[in-house]
Design an enzyme around this catalytic site. Structure first.
Site, mmCIF file in Angstrom:
data_model
loop_
_atom_site.group_PDB
_atom_site.id
_atom_site.type_symbol
_atom_site.label_atom_id
_atom_site.label_comp_id
_atom_site.label_asym_id
_atom_site.label_seq_id
_atom_site.Cartn_x
_atom_site.Cartn_y
_atom_site.Cartn_z
ATOM 1 N N LEU A 205 0.858 -1.194 0.000
ATOM 2 C CA LEU A 205 0.000 0.000 0.000
ATOM 3 C C LEU A 205 0.889 1.237 0.000
ATOM 4 O O LEU A 205 1.780 1.342 0.843
ATOM 5 C CB LEU A 205 -0.870 0.018 1.265
ATOM 6 C CG LEU A 205 -1.739 -1.226 1.519
ATOM 7 C CD1 LEU A 205 -2.315 -1.189 2.921
ATOM 8 C CD2 LEU A 205 -2.863 -1.321 0.493
ATOM 9 N N HIS A 206 0.677 2.126 -0.939
ATOM 10 C CA HIS A 206 1.510 3.338 -0.949
ATOM 11 C C HIS A 206 0.811 4.562 -1.519
ATOM 12 O O HIS A 206 1.387 5.641 -1.547
ATOM 13 C CB HIS A 206 2.805 3.089 -1.737
ATOM 14 C CG HIS A 206 2.580 3.067 -3.233
ATOM 15 N ND1 HIS A 206 2.029 1.987 -3.877
ATOM 16 C CD2 HIS A 206 2.804 3.999 -4.182
ATOM 17 C CE1 HIS A 206 1.938 2.257 -5.159
ATOM 18 N NE2 HIS A 206 2.394 3.472 -5.382
ATOM 19 N N ARG A 207 -0.420 4.412 -2.004
ATOM 20 C CA ARG A 207 -1.042 5.572 -2.674
ATOM 21 C C ARG A 207 -1.506 6.612 -1.664
ATOM 22 O O ARG A 207 -2.077 6.269 -0.627
ATOM 23 C CB ARG A 207 -2.235 5.130 -3.503
ATOM 24 C CG ARG A 207 -1.808 4.480 -4.740
ATOM 25 C CD ARG A 207 -2.804 4.405 -5.823
ATOM 26 N NE ARG A 207 -2.218 3.543 -6.810
ATOM 27 C CZ ARG A 207 -1.327 3.943 -7.706
ATOM 28 N NH1 ARG A 207 -0.976 5.209 -7.775
ATOM 29 N NH2 ARG A 207 -0.798 3.084 -8.544
ATOM 30 N N ARG A 239 7.136 5.732 1.893
ATOM 31 C CA ARG A 239 6.079 6.736 2.110
ATOM 32 C C ARG A 239 5.106 6.232 3.185
ATOM 33 O O ARG A 239 4.716 6.962 4.099
ATOM 34 C CB ARG A 239 5.325 6.928 0.788
ATOM 35 C CG ARG A 239 4.144 7.825 0.908
ATOM 36 C CD ARG A 239 3.329 7.856 -0.388
ATOM 37 N NE ARG A 239 2.587 9.089 -0.406
ATOM 38 C CZ ARG A 239 2.827 10.098 -1.230
ATOM 39 N NH1 ARG A 239 3.754 10.015 -2.145
ATOM 40 N NH2 ARG A 239 2.134 11.192 -1.142
ATOM 41 N N ASP A 278 -2.697 -1.515 -3.623
ATOM 42 C CA ASP A 278 -3.251 -0.359 -4.325
ATOM 43 C C ASP A 278 -2.331 0.020 -5.483
ATOM 44 O O ASP A 278 -2.451 1.090 -6.061
ATOM 45 C CB ASP A 278 -3.468 0.829 -3.367
ATOM 46 C CG ASP A 278 -2.182 1.305 -2.724
ATOM 47 O OD1 ASP A 278 -1.113 0.695 -2.945
ATOM 48 O OD2 ASP A 278 -2.236 2.311 -1.982
#
Ligand code: UD1
Length: 356
Positions: A205-207, A239, A278
């Site tokens: 997950l990084h968005r 992030r 994502d």
């Protein structure tokens, strides 16, 4: 012919490596220049990938690093321009949809240099995604558009882009997977975490829509609950790691690990019971490998992966994670087929087009 490739992020390397390889082999007398913008710069996000994918050391490092969208884009443009002046390429190749792609396209086009866009025509129809803006600009200005799936044709036509610019070549990200598949299958990365094949859910997950706000905490709680039923392996993007400070739960079965190299990560996908993500590229890699993928977003620019039978859109809704075990039981071992031209030969087709 002088060809200059601009890469900047992890997925860019995976998409461009086979194209550089094919063009260097088929056109050895040409000049092949690699520019790394430095959008991704941690060793685990950058060098490890270039090494594993066999990409030669970049000729130019722009070292733009992190920053706001404007800063990152402007810095890339400012530092790329003198490189383009010095190298005078006949063609600038840009992959994907990241800020480096946008910046390189604008810089080259304003200098009158032809641009080729790898992975053209994808649309989420969601302008709040920075990638959507980047893709539209790259496709509007690139002279050569390399497409990997049928829906891209309609998307580009709807924006008035002439068909002569479109070339259906297939998926270069899958080229890399096919080229390294034996090493991926041999890597056995799950065993290093004490997990057997088909026994765990792999998560990425990084968005911004998910990790930069309150949804992240809720997601982590859901992952901890899922891990009570099926072990969860979660290589955490820098992030996300930053945003997760203070949220790390002490949940048995939830393995939070550092970002992984390409071979280790693809080995984890290949052996997973399912993937929750994502990311865009991972929707494609799971489709090729026939692994069920649950996408924690409201939309996808890759509907081809849903049609293939592997990908399910969960919505931008952490509560939907709880439904994964039941969905897997219901799904069983449903067969799936990779889309046409996701066959390991897309870069060869790109080389055919460019060299003719
Ligand atoms: C970028 C792309 C995204 C792509 C993703 C793949 C844009 C707008 N986004 O997102 O489309 O899916 O790459 O990973 O181009 N950071 C580090 N080390 C690094 C790189 C990043 O610590 O090597 C951290 C920094 O805190 C940085 C943050 O991650 O501010 C975000 O990095 P950035 O490149 O801006 O975007 P990504 O989230 O990686």
């Amino acid at each position: 012919m002088r060809i200059l490739y601009v890469v900047g992020t992890r997925p860019n390397f995976v998409k461009t490596a086979p194209v550089i390889g094919a063009l260097r082999e088929r056109h050895p007398e040409g000049r092949h220049t690699i520019v790394h913008t430095g959008q991704h710069y941690d060793r685990l996000m950058s060098e490890v990938f270039l090494e594993e994918l066999g990409v030669p050391a970049p000729d130019h490092l722009l070292e733009v690093g992190s920053g706001s969208h404007a800063t990152q884009t402007a810095r890339t443009m400012e530092r790329l321009e003198p490189v383009l002046v010095a190298e005078r390429p006949d063609l600038v190749m840009v992959p994907g949809d990241v800020n480096s792609t946008l910046a390189a396209t604008l810089t080259a086009v304003k200098m009158g240099l032809p641009v080729a866009h790898i992975e053209s025509g994808l649309r989420s129809f969601d302008m709040s995604m920075p990638e959507e803006v980047n893709r539209i600009v790259a496709d509007r200005f690139a002279q050569w558009l390399f497409l990997h799936s049928e829906e891209a044709v309609g998307n580009l036509q709807a924006e008035g882009i002439p068909e002569q610019r479109m070339h259906m070549v297939g998926n270069t990200m899958i080229d890399t997977l096919v080229a390294l598949e034996e090493r991926i299958r041999a890597a056995g990365s799950a065993a290093h975490l004490g997990l057997g094949p088909g026994s765990y859910v792999l998560v990425t997950l990084h968005r911004p829509a998910l990790v930069d706000g309150p949804l992240l905490g809720e997601t982590v709680t859901q992952l901890a609950a899922l891990a009570q039923q099926l072990p969860v392996v979660f290589p955490v993007h820098p992030r996300t790691r930053k945003m997760m400070e203070g949220l790390e739960p002490d949940a048995p079965g939830l393995h939070l690990v550092d970002p992984l190299g390409y071979l280790d990560f693809l080995s984890l996908i290949a052996d997973a019971r399912a993937v929750l993500t994502d990311s865009g590229g991972i929707q494609e890699e799971t489709t090729y490998l026939g692994i069920p993928c649950f996408t924690l977003r409201d939309n996808t620019e890759r509907p081809v992966t849903i049609n293939a039978g592997t990908n399910t859109l969960l919505g931008l809704d952490p509560a939907a994670i709880a439904g994964i075990p039941a969905a897997l039981t219901e799904r069983g071992d449903a067969p799936s087929e990779p889309p046409p031209l996701w066959d390991g030969k897309a870069a060869e087709r790109i080389a055919d087009v460019i060299l003719s």
